[in-house]
Each structure stands twice: as C-alpha cells, then as structure tokens.
Scaffold this motif. Structure first.
Motif, short mmCIF file in Angstrom:
data_model
loop_
_atom_site.label_atom_id
_atom_site.label_comp_id
_atom_site.label_asym_id
_atom_site.label_seq_id
_atom_site.Cartn_x
_atom_site.Cartn_y
_atom_site.Cartn_z
N MET A 152 17.74 32.13 20.75
CA MET A 152 17.73 33.06 21.84
C MET A 152 18.34 34.37 21.35
N ASN A 153 17.62 35.46 21.57
CA ASN A 153 18.17 36.74 21.14
C ASN A 153 19.09 37.32 22.21
N ARG A 154 19.78 38.37 21.86
CA ARG A 154 20.80 38.96 22.74
C ARG A 154 20.21 39.41 24.08
N ALA A 155 19.07 40.06 24.05
CA ALA A 155 18.46 40.55 25.29
C ALA A 155 18.11 39.39 26.23
N THR A 156 17.56 38.32 25.67
CA THR A 156 17.22 37.15 26.48
C THR A 156 18.48 36.52 27.05
N PHE A 157 19.52 36.43 26.22
CA PHE A 157 20.78 35.85 26.68
C PHE A 157 21.33 36.62 27.87
N TYR A 158 21.43 37.94 27.74
CA TYR A 158 22.02 38.75 28.81
C TYR A 158 21.09 38.89 30.02
N ALA A 159 19.82 38.57 29.85
CA ALA A 159 18.92 38.54 31.01
C ALA A 159 19.20 37.28 31.84
#
Length: 132
Positions: free
Chosen positions: A1-8
């Motif tokens: 999971m990349n950072r953008a997906t995580f914070y979404a």
C-alpha cells in the motif's frame, strides 16, 4: 500500500491500529454474544492462531488493558453498599469474570509469545485442566 492509499483510508497509524482493534474485538464479540461456553474455547484458540499478527499487535499496543470484549452487564450503575444476597452473588460473579478474563489474557499472551507452539486443541485441553 502506498502512502496516498494509506492516508485515503486512515488518518494516521493510530487510526489503523484502532481499526485493527475494532475488527478484532468485533470478531471476538461474536463468540461472547452467543452464550459463550466451554465448547467455544477451541474456536477462540483457532481464531487466535489464524490471526497471530493481529493479536500480537493488540497486546503490544496495550489494548488488552482496555478490553471491551467482556462487560459485566452493570454499566453505569452506581457502586454502593450491596443490599441483597442476589446483589452479593452478582458482585462475586463480576470478580470471578474479571479474574478469569485476566487469566485468559495472560494465557493467550504466553501462547503468542511462545509462537503458538501448542495446537488450538492442546490449548483447549490446558484450559479445561485449569478450570477443573
């Protein structure tokens, strides 16, 4: 999971940890919602063995100290002097429940710490021997 997906999906790591805790406690509550009895310990130990990483994180984050899995059924009731024999029996049951819950938590911690070497069936037998 990349950072953008995580914070979404999560506000931060603590939000992720809370989400894992909520999922774990919801799954465990299913055991207790249905008149939890001795026969369900085997299911519980199988669940723990299959989800070791979640349980290890649960304990590491100290969530067991704020365990919301068991309740005493007297939430919000003011403490005071016990008036009846029934109240006294309820008090004893509350202490017995807490004593057993704490013991089970430590037993599970030890099992996880040792890498779940024993099978769920062996853990069930251990609990049965302790209960007798």
């Amino acid at each position: 999971m990349n950072r953008a997906t995580f914070y979404a999906s999560y506000a931060d790591v603590y939000d992720l940890a809370d989400s894992v805790r909520n999922k774990l406690e919801k799954a465990l509550s299913e055991f207790y919602r249905r008149d939890f009895g001795v026969e369900n310990y085997l299911k519980l130990f199988r669940h723990i063995k299959e989800n070791q990483i979640f349980y290890k994180m649960y304990f590491k984050l100290g969530y067991d100290n704020r365990c919301r899995i068991l309740s005493y059924g007297r939430d919000g009731e003011e403490s005071g002097e016990r008036q009846t024999e029934e109240d006294s029996e309820i008090l004893v049951e509350e202490y017995r429940t807490e004593f057993f819950r704490a013991g089970m938590i430590q037993l599970i911690r030890m099992w996880l710490y040792n890498g779940c070497r024993e099978t769920p069936e062996e853990m069930y037998e251990i609990v049965e021997k302790i209960r007798k």
